[in-house]
Design an enzyme around this catalytic site. Structure first.
Site, PDB file in Angstrom:
ATOM      1  N   ARG A 123     -35.936  80.807 -38.942  1.00  0.00           N
ATOM      2  CA  ARG A 123     -35.731  79.375 -39.203  1.00  0.00           C
ATOM      3  C   ARG A 123     -36.198  78.539 -38.020  1.00  0.00           C
ATOM      4  NH1 ARG A 123     -29.786  77.704 -40.805  1.00  0.00           N
ATOM      5  NH2 ARG A 123     -29.424  78.078 -38.591  1.00  0.00           N
ATOM      6  N   LYS A 176     -33.903  72.279 -38.219  1.00  0.00           N
ATOM      7  CA  LYS A 176     -32.825  72.028 -37.259  1.00  0.00           C
ATOM      8  C   LYS A 176     -33.471  71.263 -36.104  1.00  0.00           C
ATOM      9  CE  LYS A 176     -28.587  74.534 -36.706  1.00  0.00           C
ATOM     10  NZ  LYS A 176     -27.757  74.160 -37.861  1.00  0.00           N
ATOM     11  N   GLU A 179     -25.125  67.323 -48.232  1.00  0.00           N
ATOM     12  CA  GLU A 179     -24.284  68.217 -47.441  1.00  0.00           C
ATOM     13  C   GLU A 179     -23.277  67.427 -46.628  1.00  0.00           C
ATOM     14  OE1 GLU A 179     -26.355  70.355 -44.247  1.00  0.00           O
ATOM     15  OE2 GLU A 179     -28.188  69.452 -44.981  1.00  0.00           O
TER      16      GLU A 179
HETATM   17  C1  LIG Z   1     -26.916  74.375 -38.886  1.00  0.00           C
HETATM   18  C2  LIG Z   1     -26.616  73.496 -40.049  1.00  0.00           C
HETATM   19  C3  LIG Z   1     -25.990  73.983 -41.205  1.00  0.00           C
HETATM   20  C4  LIG Z   1     -25.446  75.382 -41.324  1.00  0.00           C
HETATM   21  O1  LIG Z   1     -26.393  76.391 -41.170  1.00  0.00           O
HETATM   22  P1  LIG Z   1     -25.926  77.884 -40.815  1.00  0.00           P
HETATM   23  O2  LIG Z   1     -27.192  78.639 -40.694  1.00  0.00           O
HETATM   24  O3  LIG Z   1     -25.071  78.332 -41.926  1.00  0.00           O
HETATM   25  O4  LIG Z   1     -25.178  77.784 -39.535  1.00  0.00           O
HETATM   26  C5  LIG Z   1     -25.834  73.118 -42.279  1.00  0.00           C
HETATM   27  N1  LIG Z   1     -26.257  71.837 -42.214  1.00  0.00           N
HETATM   28  C6  LIG Z   1     -26.850  71.336 -41.118  1.00  0.00           C
HETATM   29  C7  LIG Z   1     -27.309  69.932 -41.120  1.00  0.00           C
HETATM   30  C8  LIG Z   1     -27.040  72.135 -39.999  1.00  0.00           C
HETATM   31  O5  LIG Z   1     -27.618  71.636 -38.906  1.00  0.00           O
END
Ligand SMILES: *Cc1c(COP(=O)(O)O)cnc(C)c1O
Length: 344
Positions: free
Chosen positions: A81, A183, A219
């Site tokens: 990722r 991210k 989310e």
């Molecule tokens: C990191 C993150 C998540 C969760 O991702 P994981 O891989 O499960 O830790 C969900 N939403 C956002 C906006 C994030 O930055």
């Protein structure tokens, strides 16, 4: 040897001894990699990360398991990722092997900071940022990869303590065809204003809607969201949401272990009163039950504020695999320190 009250740990930074660094020129290869003492990094005021937010991150946890070994959960998923996040904003990606080596070295070099089994986790924060200086708005000439770490407790206070969400109609987290799936550092500070407003009103987090129609659920702050209705598990489809590794793991467990039918689709905010349970997922949040969602019209309450049965079952399975109570049937656990040479 640090002295911690492991039971009092929260989700804040407790610096450890060592961090991992590497560097790269635009168009070049990553080099000069290794462990250094944790501490400040000198940076030009003209650095691309400071001026144009050319910066990405990852978040992952190492756990001490019941047998005292230390393990990571699906670390190659974080490596992959981070490559996608870097490519989304023209940062030279860190190869998977370098990423995994950096994370493993950071864990072994800071072993004393890893909480005992069940008392929290060792949170790892890989970042890649433009430290090269330039004035024009374009990819910077130089980059740094850093992995630092901190022992942490729970993100939301109390394990499996239900939270309340406030639906944000006035701010969006991510645009369609934007950077929401990455991210990417620039996605986060933009949500602080709505997050602070929600917290001031007594909510733990914000529920974001899609930027195009302002009616489909995306989310919750920094966690993905799920709903349960009978034997169905419903969650927003990928697109502008962050592709959570916890999200994907929960979908796999629900489908293959519980035989649930999975719906990844648009979820209208007006549908939420039809569902039986709601929970959020993320490395930091693990699985966090949602007791209430406040919308423009209403407050929907799930399970009278208690933890729903499917939420509890998925949580027990997920944590059981991480800590070693349950068989790791999908090969998700990567042991970093074996129990025999562990100093615990
Ligand atoms: C990191 C993150 C998540 C969760 O991702 P994981 O891989 O499960 O830790 C969900 N939403 C956002 C906006 C994030 O930055």
């Amino acid at each position: 040897m640090p002295k911690y009250d492991w039971d009092a740990l929260d989700f804040s930074l407790h610096p450890t001894d060592k961090m991992f660094i590497a560097e790269c020129e635009l168009g070049g290869q990553w080099h000069h990699e290794g462990l250094v003492d944790f501490g400040p990094i000198p940076i030009s005021p003209a650095a691309g990360a400071l001026n144009y937010a050319q910066s990405v991150f990852e978040g992952m946890k190492a756990f001490r398991r019941h047998d005292d070994s230390v393990a990571l959960f699906r670390p190659e998923k974080n490596a992959q990722r981070m490559i996608r996040s870097a490519e989304a904003i023209c940062i030279p990606p860190v190869p998977e092997s370098l990423f995994l080596n950096a994370v493993t070295s950071t864990i072994t070099a800071n072993e004393h900071y890893i909480p005992p089994c069940g008392k929290g986790a060792f949170y790892l924060r890989p970042i890649i940022f433009a430290d090269g200086d330039h004035l024009g708005c374009r990819p910077a000439p130089h980059y740094r990869f850093v992995v630092y770490a901190s022992p942490v407790g729970n993100y939301f206070k109390g394990e499996l303590a239900p939270i309340k969400l406030f639906t944000s109609y006035d701010y969006h987290r991510a645009a369609s065809k934007g950077t929401g799936h990455a991210k990417y550092a620039g996605n986060y500070a933009g949500s602080y204003a709505s997050m602070l407003a929600a917290k001031a009103a007594g909510y733990q987090s914000t529920l974001y809607l899609d930027a195009q129609s302002n009616c489909y659920i995306e989310e919750a702050g920094t966690a993905n969201i799920f709903f349960v209705s009978g034997n169905r598990l419903i969650t927003p489809q990928l697109g502008s949401i962050l592709e959570g590794i916890t999200r994907e793991s929960i979908i796999t467990l629900a489908e293959h272990k519980l035989g649930m039918s999975i719906e990844q689709r648009n979820i209208d905010i007006n549908e939420i009163s039809d569902f039986d349970e709601c929970f959020c997922t993320g490395t930091a949040a693990v699985i966090t039950p949602v007791s209430d969602i406040t919308t423009r019209n209403d407050t929907i309450c799930y399970q009278n504020g208690a933890v729903g049965p499917i939420t509890q079952t998925l949580y027990d399975m997920y944590r059981g695999i991480q800590l070693g109570d349950q068989e790791d049937s999908f090969g998700w656990i990567k042991t970093v320190i074996t129990s025999t040479n562990s100093l615990a």
